[in-house]
Structures are given as C-alpha cells and as structure tokens.
Design a protein around this motif. Structure first.
Motif, PDB file in Angstrom:
ATOM      1  N   HIS A 158       6.706  81.412  73.051  1.00  0.00           N
ATOM      2  CA  HIS A 158       6.289  81.297  71.640  1.00  0.00           C
ATOM      3  C   HIS A 158       4.834  80.820  71.564  1.00  0.00           C
ATOM      4  O   HIS A 158       4.452  79.892  72.273  1.00  0.00           O
ATOM      5  CB  HIS A 158       7.208  80.342  70.880  1.00  0.00           C
ATOM      6  CG  HIS A 158       7.036  80.430  69.410  1.00  0.00           C
ATOM      7  ND1 HIS A 158       6.023  79.772  68.749  1.00  0.00           N
ATOM      8  CD2 HIS A 158       7.722  81.128  68.469  1.00  0.00           C
ATOM      9  CE1 HIS A 158       6.101  80.052  67.457  1.00  0.00           C
ATOM     10  NE2 HIS A 158       7.129  80.862  67.259  1.00  0.00           N
ATOM     11  N   PRO A 159       4.000  81.429  70.715  1.00  0.00           N
ATOM     12  CA  PRO A 159       2.576  81.077  70.659  1.00  0.00           C
ATOM     13  C   PRO A 159       2.278  79.634  70.240  1.00  0.00           C
ATOM     14  O   PRO A 159       1.216  79.113  70.564  1.00  0.00           O
ATOM     15  CB  PRO A 159       1.988  82.063  69.632  1.00  0.00           C
ATOM     16  CG  PRO A 159       3.155  82.633  68.904  1.00  0.00           C
ATOM     17  CD  PRO A 159       4.340  82.524  69.798  1.00  0.00           C
ATOM     18  N   ASN A 160       3.218  78.960  69.573  1.00  0.00           N
ATOM     19  CA  ASN A 160       2.990  77.574  69.140  1.00  0.00           C
ATOM     20  C   ASN A 160       3.547  76.550  70.133  1.00  0.00           C
ATOM     21  O   ASN A 160       3.473  75.348  69.888  1.00  0.00           O
ATOM     22  CB  ASN A 160       3.593  77.341  67.760  1.00  0.00           C
ATOM     23  CG  ASN A 160       2.907  78.163  66.694  1.00  0.00           C
ATOM     24  OD1 ASN A 160       3.234  79.335  66.514  1.00  0.00           O
ATOM     25  ND2 ASN A 160       1.948  77.589  66.010  1.00  0.00           N
ATOM     26  N   PHE A 161       4.092  77.027  71.243  1.00  0.00           N
ATOM     27  CA  PHE A 161       4.639  76.135  72.273  1.00  0.00           C
ATOM     28  C   PHE A 161       3.507  75.297  72.870  1.00  0.00           C
ATOM     29  O   PHE A 161       2.431  75.810  73.156  1.00  0.00           O
ATOM     30  CB  PHE A 161       5.306  76.963  73.373  1.00  0.00           C
ATOM     31  CG  PHE A 161       5.776  76.152  74.548  1.00  0.00           C
ATOM     32  CD1 PHE A 161       7.011  75.536  74.537  1.00  0.00           C
ATOM     33  CD2 PHE A 161       4.968  75.997  75.671  1.00  0.00           C
ATOM     34  CE1 PHE A 161       7.447  74.787  75.626  1.00  0.00           C
ATOM     35  CE2 PHE A 161       5.390  75.250  76.763  1.00  0.00           C
ATOM     36  CZ  PHE A 161       6.631  74.643  76.731  1.00  0.00           C
ATOM     37  N   THR A 162       3.758  74.001  73.068  1.00  0.00           N
ATOM     38  CA  THR A 162       2.741  73.143  73.684  1.00  0.00           C
ATOM     39  C   THR A 162       3.192  72.506  74.996  1.00  0.00           C
ATOM     40  O   THR A 162       2.407  72.391  75.922  1.00  0.00           O
ATOM     41  CB  THR A 162       2.283  72.026  72.721  1.00  0.00           C
ATOM     42  OG1 THR A 162       3.419  71.289  72.280  1.00  0.00           O
ATOM     43  CG2 THR A 162       1.532  72.594  71.531  1.00  0.00           C
TER      44      THR A 162
END
Length: 177
Positions: A158-162
């Motif tokens: 997911h692109p918002n995964f940190t």
C-alpha cells in the motif's frame, strides 16, 4: 484483559468466554502505546477502533483520556460488553457501534486522528481496510492507520505504508496520511 496505562491502569476486565475474539496481548498493546506516546498526544485524539471485539484497545485509549473513541464490531455480544463496561467505568468518550466494518467504512464521513483495526487474522480482506480508509479520506492530516495482523502477512504494498512492527505471532502495520 488488563489496562496497561492511564487512569484505569492495572484494572482487569473479564469478558465472557463465549465471545469470538483474539484480544491484543498485553505485551503487544504496551509496545503499541509506547510507540504512540512518542508520536501523538493521545488525549487530543479522535480514535476509530475497527473490529473492536471486547474493546481492549478502546478501553486503553479511554484510560489514557483520548478525546473520542468510536468502536465498531459486528458481534452483538462484543458490542454489548463494551457498551456495558463503558457505562460502568463512566467512559463517556466511547461510542460503541454494532456494524459490519466494511459497510461502516464505505458509509462513514467523519475524519479520525487514529484508526486501529484488529480484524480476524484469517480474514482475506485485510488489505481492503487501508484501501477504504484512504479512498474515503477518513484520516485527518497526519493521521495514522494501524492494522494488527499475523506477523507473516505483508501489507507494505500500500502506498501509505510506513512501517511494520512484529510482536511474536502478531504485527502492527502503520500507514500515514
């Protein structure tokens, strides 16, 4: 289930044995709240607790004086248990809602500072949670989504995964707005 911090620290709650839950372990919960204490001001948070079960996480946030907590679970026994405990402990900031989490996410319009999801580990729709949260823009600016899942599962696509933090069989994946 034990409250590990805040004004209710040390209190043990004994939910009915017949509830279909797998509560977050005290060790993992303590680690999670240590991380959060260094990142956010808990007493100013508006929290959404998805798949809240017995309310383990909701009660922890309430004990630490979170501003408002919305707890969503489909099981009537879980919903009722959290509602009753909240009333007994005078935790007026907890609002329990009996609903299917995915339907709730699709209809919700409020924004939250922190969203915590602890779905059943065998649920094949876990990656959908992050997708829905970000598509529906349910996080405030700098808001955090945390999904608890099996440590072997990978949500990093997911692109918002940190980041991902592992605690034995469990893991927390963090996503930022």
């Amino acid at each position: 289930m034990r409250i590990v911090g805040g004004r209710l620290k040390g209190i043990r709650f004994n939910p009915p044995k017949n509830l279909p839950v797998r509560p977050t372990t005290d060790m993992a919960k303590e680690a999670l709240f240590n991380i959060l204490q260094n990142q956010v001001d808990i007493n100013n948070l508006k929290v959404l607790d998805l798949f809240s079960g017995t309310g383990n996480i909701s009660l922890e946030f309430a004990s630490r004086e979170a501003l408002a907590i919305t707890s969503v679970d489909l099981n009537f026994g879980c919903y009722n248990y959290l509602k009753n405990i909240s009333k007994e402990q005078n935790l007026t900031q907890i609002k329990a809602i009996k609903a299917d989490v995915f339907k709730f996410l699709k209809q919700e319009t409020d924004k939250f500072d922190l969203i915590f999801a602890d779905p059943p580990y065998d649920l094949n729709r876990i990656p959908e949670i992050a997708t829905l949260v970000f598509e529906k823009e349910l996080l405030t600016e700098n808001g955090i989504l945390i999904i608890e899942h099996q440590s072997m599962q990978d949500l990093s696509i997911h692109p918002n995964f940190t980041e991902k933090r592992k605690y034995g069989y469990s893991a927390f994946s963090f996503f930022n707005n």
